[in-house]
Design an enzyme around this catalytic site. Structure first.
Site, short mmCIF file in Angstrom:
data_model
loop_
_atom_site.label_atom_id
_atom_site.label_comp_id
_atom_site.label_asym_id
_atom_site.label_seq_id
_atom_site.Cartn_x
_atom_site.Cartn_y
_atom_site.Cartn_z
N ARG A 121 0.85 -1.19 0.00
CA ARG A 121 0.00 0.00 0.00
C ARG A 121 0.88 1.24 0.00
O ARG A 121 1.09 1.91 1.02
CB ARG A 121 -0.97 -0.04 1.17
CG ARG A 121 -2.05 -1.09 0.93
CD ARG A 121 -3.26 -0.91 1.80
NE ARG A 121 -4.41 -1.58 1.20
CZ ARG A 121 -5.59 -1.69 1.80
NH1 ARG A 121 -5.79 -1.16 2.98
NH2 ARG A 121 -6.58 -2.30 1.19
N GLN A 126 -1.33 2.33 -5.85
CA GLN A 126 -2.75 2.46 -5.54
C GLN A 126 -3.64 1.97 -6.67
O GLN A 126 -4.68 1.34 -6.43
CB GLN A 126 -3.08 3.92 -5.20
CG GLN A 126 -2.58 4.36 -3.84
CD GLN A 126 -2.91 5.81 -3.55
OE1 GLN A 126 -3.27 6.58 -4.44
NE2 GLN A 126 -2.78 6.20 -2.29
N ASP A 129 -4.19 -1.92 -6.68
CA ASP A 129 -4.63 -2.52 -5.44
C ASP A 129 -6.01 -3.17 -5.58
O ASP A 129 -7.04 -2.51 -5.51
CB ASP A 129 -4.66 -1.44 -4.35
CG ASP A 129 -4.94 -2.00 -2.96
OD1 ASP A 129 -5.27 -3.19 -2.86
OD2 ASP A 129 -4.82 -1.23 -1.99
N SER A 132 -8.48 -2.83 -2.47
CA SER A 132 -9.23 -1.58 -2.37
C SER A 132 -10.38 -1.54 -3.36
O SER A 132 -11.50 -1.18 -3.01
CB SER A 132 -8.29 -0.38 -2.59
OG SER A 132 -7.39 -0.25 -1.52
N TYR A 229 -3.05 -1.20 7.47
CA TYR A 229 -4.12 -2.07 7.93
C TYR A 229 -4.27 -1.94 9.44
O TYR A 229 -3.36 -1.54 10.15
CB TYR A 229 -3.82 -3.54 7.60
CG TYR A 229 -3.79 -3.85 6.14
CD1 TYR A 229 -4.95 -4.15 5.45
CD2 TYR A 229 -2.59 -3.84 5.43
CE1 TYR A 229 -4.93 -4.45 4.09
CE2 TYR A 229 -2.56 -4.13 4.07
CZ TYR A 229 -3.74 -4.44 3.41
OH TYR A 229 -3.70 -4.73 2.09
#
Length: 373
Positions: A121, A126, A129, A132, A229
């Site tokens: 992350r 991004q 991912d 997400s 996280y």
């Protein structure tokens, strides 16, 4: 470079790892794309759409023959990948902790398995991912599932016959899924509150117009786990949170739980006693049910009722929005491979930061430090 896109074989999986949009983009890089016949049907993509985008549509053996990269949503069984090029990449969500035997199978077959859920992350990753992108849709769908099971309206309604009160929704776990759940519930007119173990989420909750429910002045909320996280809470924090949540949850109509800790069972957020404290007709949606569940009594793949309270435990929630989930997942895969595409080599070449993070197997061995540890 030949890239194979497979039809998913996991039970209930409706997503696909490439769309006509990403097929065109891969061809633009100079790749050859082969799609297994029927791969996109459950995501509303016909074989003809892939063919029109420039892909070869073939049976599984034909799609895999000589492929240097195999794309999937969930990891295919190693035995089903006969015919790929030596050292071929398998790029998918591979569930490395839950499917370790399959990872060992990739190593034994000489494949290089790349677990997209291990994507670090960091800012430049991004757009790659998958957690997400898929969690965003899961959070949205969780609210719709709750609304479907809840026997009342979400928004406050003022009518000539009287006023209907707004539903009270409590979101536990304010990651990507939780934030989308808050936003969706708010758009439907609910009165929303939320909690998390990370203090930084307070501002995010407030920014969406929801009420933050947090334990104050107890150690255990300050830190985060690796990679942004949530980490484990201190025992003192767990006790204080249980007391606060117990008082709050009894007043709620709908609770949505989203808490996960990578590589570990989902934390237990709601006890049987807390479920019993809720009013008949209330609904709980457990988005962590496949990792052991946040809710005591939740059953993966089922909607159960305990004391008049429904506990929704749908599996693979993003797959229930297969078309949009596939569009986002396939873009994650393209963004990843295209970022490392070497035009001279006609193939992607990974760097250490991302490559070492997501690579599970290489040269016949399991090489990922998270698995070796």
């Amino acid at each position: 470079m030949k890239i194979a896109v497979l039809k998913e074989s996991a039970s209930g999986e409706r997503r696909v790892a490439a769309t006509p949009e990403t097929v065109k983009k891969f061809i633009g890089l100079g790749a050859e794309i082969a799609v297994e016949a029927g791969a996109g049907l459950t995501a509303a993509i016909a074989d003809a759409d892939y063919a029109a985008a420039g892909a070869q549509v073939a049976d599984r053996a034909g799609a895999l023959a000589g492929a240097g990269i195999v794309l999937g949503v969930q990891g295919p069984e190693p035995a089903s990948l006969a015919g790929v090029a030596p050292g071929a990449w398998v790029v998918a969500s591979l569930n490395p902790f839950g499917e370790r035997a399959r990872v060992d199978g990739y190593a034994a077959a000489g494949l290089e398995a790349l677990a997209m859920e291990f994507m670090p992350r960091i800012t430049r990753a991004q757009s790659m991912d998958i957690l997400s992108s898929q969690s965003n849709l899961a959070g949205y769908k969780a609210v719709l599932d709750a609304a479907s099971e809840y026997g009342r309206a979400f928004p406050m309604m003022m009518t000539a016959a009287g006023t209907v009160s707004a539903a009270r929704v409590f979101v536990m776990g304010v990651g990507v899924a939780g934030l989308q759940a808050i936003a969706t519930a708010r758009r439907l007119g609910a009165q929303v509150s939320a909690t998390d173990v990370r203090s930084a989420t307070k501002e995010q909750i407030l920014s969406l117009g929801a009420k933050p429910i947090f334990v104050e002045n107890v150690a255990g909320i300050e830190g985060e786990g690796a990679g942004g996280y949530a980490g484990e809470m201190s025992d003192a924090y767990k006790a204080a949170q249980a007391e606060l949540v117990s008082a709050h949850i009894a007043k709620q109509d709908i609770v949505i739980t989203t808490a996960l800790i990578p590589g570990r069972p989902a934390p237990r957020l709601i006890s049987a006693a807390q479920v019993a404290s809720m009013k008949p007709g209330s609904v709980i949606v457990d988005l962590a049910v496949e990792q052991g569940g946040n809710v005591e009594g939740a059953v993966a793949g089922e909607i159960i009722e305990i004391g008049g309270v429904k506990i929704v435990g749908h599996k693979n929630v993003p797959s229930r929005l297969a078309a949009d989930a596939s569009a986002l997942f396939s873009r994650n895969l393209f963004n990843f491979l295209s970022a490392f595409w070497d035009k001279a080599a006609g193939a992607p070449v990974l760097d250490a930061e991302i490559g070492d993070a997501i690579r599970l197997t290489k040269g016949g061995e399991v090489v990922n430090q998270r698995l070796l540890a």
